[in-house]
Design a protein around this motif. Structure first.
Motif, PDB file in Angstrom:
ATOM      1  N   ARG A  16      50.329  84.656  -2.882  1.00  0.00           N
ATOM      2  CA  ARG A  16      50.837  85.527  -2.264  1.00  0.00           C
ATOM      3  C   ARG A  16      51.534  86.624  -2.798  1.00  0.00           C
ATOM      4  NH1 ARG A  16      56.177  86.868  -1.265  1.00  0.00           N
ATOM      5  NH2 ARG A  16      56.840  87.617   0.705  1.00  0.00           N
ATOM      6  N   VAL A  17      51.133  88.065  -2.528  1.00  0.00           N
ATOM      7  CA  VAL A  17      51.899  89.159  -3.099  1.00  0.00           C
ATOM      8  C   VAL A  17      52.999  89.820  -2.560  1.00  0.00           C
ATOM      9  CG1 VAL A  17      51.094  91.468  -3.865  1.00  0.00           C
ATOM     10  CG2 VAL A  17      49.191  89.557  -4.019  1.00  0.00           C
ATOM     11  N   PRO A  18      53.946  89.891  -2.868  1.00  0.00           N
ATOM     12  CA  PRO A  18      55.232  90.477  -2.270  1.00  0.00           C
ATOM     13  C   PRO A  18      55.005  91.616  -1.708  1.00  0.00           C
ATOM     14  CG  PRO A  18      55.431  90.225  -4.550  1.00  0.00           C
ATOM     15  CD  PRO A  18      54.413  89.680  -4.521  1.00  0.00           C
ATOM     16  N   ASP A  19      55.791  92.166  -0.750  1.00  0.00           N
ATOM     17  CA  ASP A  19      55.800  93.292   0.137  1.00  0.00           C
ATOM     18  C   ASP A  19      56.074  94.604  -0.931  1.00  0.00           C
ATOM     19  OD1 ASP A  19      54.639  92.200   2.218  1.00  0.00           O
ATOM     20  OD2 ASP A  19      56.508  92.019   3.073  1.00  0.00           O
ATOM     21  N   THR A  20      56.888  94.351  -2.113  1.00  0.00           N
ATOM     22  CA  THR A  20      57.140  95.176  -2.834  1.00  0.00           C
ATOM     23  C   THR A  20      55.924  96.144  -3.599  1.00  0.00           C
ATOM     24  OG1 THR A  20      57.481  93.570  -4.397  1.00  0.00           O
ATOM     25  CG2 THR A  20      59.418  94.498  -3.606  1.00  0.00           C
ATOM     26  N   ILE A  21      54.787  95.469  -3.641  1.00  0.00           N
ATOM     27  CA  ILE A  21      53.778  96.031  -4.259  1.00  0.00           C
ATOM     28  C   ILE A  21      52.893  97.026  -3.357  1.00  0.00           C
ATOM     29  CG2 ILE A  21      51.529  95.509  -5.465  1.00  0.00           C
ATOM     30  CD1 ILE A  21      53.982  94.557  -6.984  1.00  0.00           C
ATOM     31  N   THR A  22      52.574  98.100  -3.609  1.00  0.00           N
ATOM     32  CA  THR A  22      51.837  99.217  -3.033  1.00  0.00           C
ATOM     33  C   THR A  22      50.731  99.364  -3.371  1.00  0.00           C
ATOM     34  OG1 THR A  22      53.131 101.009  -4.085  1.00  0.00           O
ATOM     35  CG2 THR A  22      54.405 100.078  -2.474  1.00  0.00           C
ATOM     36  N   LYS A  23      50.181  99.106  -4.507  1.00  0.00           N
ATOM     37  CA  LYS A  23      48.873  99.342  -5.163  1.00  0.00           C
ATOM     38  C   LYS A  23      48.215  98.348  -5.784  1.00  0.00           C
ATOM     39  CE  LYS A  23      49.781 104.380  -5.628  1.00  0.00           C
ATOM     40  NZ  LYS A  23      49.749 105.553  -6.608  1.00  0.00           N
ATOM     41  N   PHE A  24      47.088  97.863  -5.507  1.00  0.00           N
ATOM     42  CA  PHE A  24      46.151  97.219  -6.172  1.00  0.00           C
ATOM     43  C   PHE A  24      45.532  97.987  -7.324  1.00  0.00           C
ATOM     44  CE2 PHE A  24      46.237  93.201  -3.013  1.00  0.00           C
ATOM     45  CZ  PHE A  24      47.095  93.014  -3.336  1.00  0.00           C
ATOM     46  N   GLU A  25      45.743  98.098  -8.571  1.00  0.00           N
ATOM     47  CA  GLU A  25      45.100  98.847  -9.304  1.00  0.00           C
ATOM     48  C   GLU A  25      43.979  98.167 -10.135  1.00  0.00           C
ATOM     49  OE1 GLU A  25      47.309 102.082 -11.295  1.00  0.00           O
ATOM     50  OE2 GLU A  25      49.019 100.882 -10.875  1.00  0.00           O
ATOM     51  N   GLY A  26      42.769  98.567 -10.135  1.00  0.00           N
ATOM     52  CA  GLY A  26      41.572  98.026 -11.050  1.00  0.00           C
ATOM     53  C   GLY A  26      41.327  96.669 -10.441  1.00  0.00           C
ATOM     54  N   SER A  27      40.759  95.886 -11.286  1.00  0.00           N
ATOM     55  CA  SER A  27      40.149  94.646 -10.902  1.00  0.00           C
ATOM     56  C   SER A  27      41.243  93.424 -10.882  1.00  0.00           C
ATOM     57  CB  SER A  27      39.070  94.092 -11.552  1.00  0.00           C
ATOM     58  OG  SER A  27      37.850  94.932 -11.599  1.00  0.00           O
ATOM     59  N   VAL A  28      42.300  93.682 -10.041  1.00  0.00           N
ATOM     60  CA  VAL A  28      43.496  92.818 -10.209  1.00  0.00           C
ATOM     61  C   VAL A  28      42.949  91.507  -9.849  1.00  0.00           C
ATOM     62  CG1 VAL A  28      45.629  92.313  -9.168  1.00  0.00           C
ATOM     63  CG2 VAL A  28      44.718  94.560  -9.184  1.00  0.00           C
ATOM     64  N   PHE A  29      42.082  91.110  -9.082  1.00  0.00           N
ATOM     65  CA  PHE A  29      41.874  89.632  -8.722  1.00  0.00           C
ATOM     66  C   PHE A  29      40.064  89.544  -9.022  1.00  0.00           C
ATOM     67  CE2 PHE A  29      45.281  90.544  -5.934  1.00  0.00           C
ATOM     68  CZ  PHE A  29      46.133  89.354  -6.367  1.00  0.00           C
ATOM     69  N   GLY A  30      39.445  90.498  -9.683  1.00  0.00           N
ATOM     70  CA  GLY A  30      37.965  90.274  -9.962  1.00  0.00           C
ATOM     71  C   GLY A  30      37.708  89.115 -10.571  1.00  0.00           C
ATOM     72  N   ASN A  31      36.525  88.555 -10.283  1.00  0.00           N
ATOM     73  CA  ASN A  31      36.115  87.449 -10.685  1.00  0.00           C
ATOM     74  C   ASN A  31      36.814  86.286 -10.747  1.00  0.00           C
ATOM     75  OD1 ASN A  31      33.322  87.390 -11.964  1.00  0.00           O
ATOM     76  ND2 ASN A  31      34.335  89.534 -12.922  1.00  0.00           N
ATOM     77  N   CYS A  32      37.800  86.309  -9.730  1.00  0.00           N
ATOM     78  CA  CYS A  32      38.756  84.889  -9.202  1.00  0.00           C
ATOM     79  C   CYS A  32      37.831  84.360  -8.217  1.00  0.00           C
ATOM     80  CB  CYS A  32      40.012  85.348  -8.623  1.00  0.00           C
ATOM     81  SG  CYS A  32      41.117  86.123  -9.748  1.00  0.00           S
ATOM     82  N   SER A  33      36.833  83.501  -8.853  1.00  0.00           N
ATOM     83  CA  SER A  33      35.563  83.067  -8.148  1.00  0.00           C
ATOM     84  C   SER A  33      36.176  81.723  -7.072  1.00  0.00           C
ATOM     85  CB  SER A  33      34.636  82.429  -8.882  1.00  0.00           C
ATOM     86  OG  SER A  33      34.954  81.618  -9.774  1.00  0.00           O
ATOM     87  N   SER A  34      37.290  81.456  -7.383  1.00  0.00           N
ATOM     88  CA  SER A  34      37.768  80.309  -6.330  1.00  0.00           C
ATOM     89  C   SER A  34      38.823  80.646  -5.385  1.00  0.00           C
ATOM     90  CB  SER A  34      38.272  79.013  -7.128  1.00  0.00           C
ATOM     91  OG  SER A  34      37.521  78.473  -8.297  1.00  0.00           O
ATOM     92  N   LEU A  35      39.214  82.026  -5.383  1.00  0.00           N
ATOM     93  CA  LEU A  35      40.156  82.312  -4.693  1.00  0.00           C
ATOM     94  C   LEU A  35      39.838  82.247  -3.054  1.00  0.00           C
ATOM     95  CD1 LEU A  35      43.090  84.017  -4.454  1.00  0.00           C
ATOM     96  CD2 LEU A  35      41.696  86.087  -4.280  1.00  0.00           C
ATOM     97  N   GLU A  36      40.445  81.779  -2.211  1.00  0.00           N
ATOM     98  CA  GLU A  36      40.089  81.292  -0.804  1.00  0.00           C
ATOM     99  C   GLU A  36      40.980  82.235   0.047  1.00  0.00           C
ATOM    100  OE1 GLU A  36      40.675  77.086  -0.173  1.00  0.00           O
ATOM    101  OE2 GLU A  36      38.993  76.517  -1.691  1.00  0.00           O
ATOM    102  N   SER A  37      42.129  82.517  -0.369  1.00  0.00           N
ATOM    103  CA  SER A  37      43.035  83.277   0.707  1.00  0.00           C
ATOM    104  C   SER A  37      44.272  84.059   0.008  1.00  0.00           C
ATOM    105  CB  SER A  37      43.834  82.334   1.674  1.00  0.00           C
ATOM    106  OG  SER A  37      44.739  81.310   0.764  1.00  0.00           O
ATOM    107  N   ILE A  38      44.626  85.064   0.391  1.00  0.00           N
ATOM    108  CA  ILE A  38      45.569  85.827  -0.146  1.00  0.00           C
ATOM    109  C   ILE A  38      46.553  86.452   0.830  1.00  0.00           C
ATOM    110  CG2 ILE A  38      43.823  87.787  -0.297  1.00  0.00           C
ATOM    111  CD1 ILE A  38      45.419  88.779  -2.767  1.00  0.00           C
ATOM    112  N   GLN A  39      47.647  86.494   0.421  1.00  0.00           N
ATOM    113  CA  GLN A  39      48.672  86.962   1.539  1.00  0.00           C
ATOM    114  C   GLN A  39      48.871  88.598   0.852  1.00  0.00           C
ATOM    115  OE1 GLN A  39      51.868  85.032   2.976  1.00  0.00           O
ATOM    116  NE2 GLN A  39      53.107  86.768   3.389  1.00  0.00           N
ATOM    117  N   MET A  40      48.515  89.641   1.428  1.00  0.00           N
ATOM    118  CA  MET A  40      48.438  90.916   1.264  1.00  0.00           C
ATOM    119  C   MET A  40      50.020  91.387   1.461  1.00  0.00           C
ATOM    120  SD  MET A  40      45.175  91.768   0.251  1.00  0.00           S
ATOM    121  CE  MET A  40      44.613  93.321   0.746  1.00  0.00           C
TER     122      MET A  40
END
Length: 402
Positions: A238-262
């Motif tokens: 879960r990424v908090p609402d205080t984050i306004t930008k995803f820079e670069g490959s923040v979650f790149g190659n997270c091959s098991s990532l199933e869900s993310i709360q934006m």
């Protein structure tokens, strides 16, 4: 004849033994001789040394060379010393330069001298067997990627007297505890909660932490570039609402990532942000997002649909709907066969789909409907007016005939 044959056999055995000794030395080669070192005098008392024999297993950096005090481990000093297991550095050294121990894959331990102030860029990058490092009180700068690829690193230890850095349970922070700098790749446990008071996860902070399945970052207000790159066991976050930008490959190659709360106020999704997140099946893009950069969702083979609003004004190359032919990075980019974008027509997202021949479920927008209604009303008014004129002319003509 027998003596000649015996002599030849002995000679052959001797050569064989010499060859084996060269290939597999019984005693490790030790670099403690000045002849194995070269140096450069930068002036002002700065003497940098470089090892000339890259095959050594142990090394002892000389405190003096040609009567001059050694103060710096030169760039690439031990770069590529794949046999190096241990090294002793004199306390006269104040700088460990960039790439100093780059890819010393068998280096098991090192003591950083108490007078070292700077640890350079990728200084210990690729030291796969290095398990622990103690940062002395003198260190005031640790440059980017200094410990990248240290896959066996279990803990950082920082001297209590250090005024720039500290460790909390083996994790490296700035002295105030506001920035998490590096999480040790091999630290025990499958989950981690960023402690209270920490507001920033630094660039590449969790890079290569392949065993972490969940990470709690509820307290942070800043998320660095490639922060969770190659966290291959990370399943949800879960990424908090205080984050306004995803820079670069923040979650790149997270091959098991199933869900993310934006985060609700997210504005942009960086290049390669979710690159090769194979298990990601669905994601909700906030309405605040205006830009999705190159390769943002490239090779997300399980992602079948994505909804984009008219607020998205920029979509980069291969950002959506593409993967590799064989699911790996060795293949060629192709369109995902069943991928669908849900977007309104007359939008950037709709245009992206048309250009890339990606299926889009774009419907007619409210604005378009309003325009159609206005045009329809005007058309009906014109038709009615023309019809009325025609009728009036016919009636007038009949009266004239009578």
């Amino acid at each position: 004849m027998m003596r000649v044959r015996t002599a030849r056999i002995k000679t052959a055995l001797f050569v064989l033994i010499l060859t084996l000794l060269q290939m597999f030395p019984i005693f490790p080669v030790k670099a403690d001789d000045e002849e194995l070192w070269s140096y450069y005098d930068y002036g002002d008392g700065v003497i940098a040394v470089t090892l000339t024999d890259k095959t050594v297993e142990t090394a002892e950096v000389p405190e003096k060379i040609d009567g001059k005090t050694v103060t710096m481990i030169e760039v690439d000093c031990f770069n590529g010393c794949e046999n190096l297991k241990s090294v002793k550095i004199p306390e006269s050294v104040t700088v460990i330069e960039d790439y100093s121990f780059y890819h010393c894959k068998n280096l098991e331990s090192i003591t950083i001298p108490k007078n070292v102030k700077n640890i350079g860029f990728q200084a210990f990058c690729g030291c796969f067997k290095l398990e622990e490092v103690t940062i002395p009180a003198s260190v005031n700068e640790i440059e980017a990627f200094a410990f990248e690829g240290c896959n066996s690193m279990k803990a950082f230890h920082v001297a209590k007297e250090n005024q720039y850095y500290k460790d909390e349970d083996g994790v490296l922070f700035d002295i105030e505890g506001k920035t998490l700098i590096v999480y040790p790749s091999a630290k025990e446990g499958t989950s981690y909660t960023v402690p209270d008071g920490c507001t920033r996860v630094d660039d590449y902070a969790f890079m290569g932490c392949t065993h972490l399945e969940s990470i709690n970052i509820d307290n942070i207000t800043e998320l660095g570039e490639d922060a969770f790159y190659y966290c291959t066991s990370l399943k949800n976050i879960r990424v908090p609402d205080t984050i306004t930008k995803f820079e670069g490959s923040v979650f790149g190659n997270c091959s098991s990532l199933e869900s993310i709360q934006m985060p609700a106020k997210l504005e942009s999704i960086g290049s390669g942000c979710f690159y090769s997140c194979f298990m990601l099946k669905e994601i909700e893009i906030p309405e605040t997002v205006t830009a999705i950069f190159d390769n943002a969702f490239f090779n997300c083979a399980s992602l079948k649909t994505i909804h984009l609003t008219k607020n998205v004004t920029e979509i980069g190359n291969y950002a959506l709907g593409y993967c590799y032919t064989d699911g790996t990075e060795d293949g060629d980019p192709i369109r995902l066969p069943d991928f669908v974008v849900d977007a309104e027509d007359n939008t950037v997202a709709f245009a992206y789909c048309v250009t890339n021949e990606i299926k889009c479920t774009g419907g007619v927008t409210q604005g378009t409907v309003f325009i159609y209604i206005i045009v329809g009303v005007i058309a009906l008014a014109i038709i009615a007016t023309v019809a009325l004129i025609i009728v009036q002319k016919r009636i007038q003509k009949r009266y004239e005939l009578n």
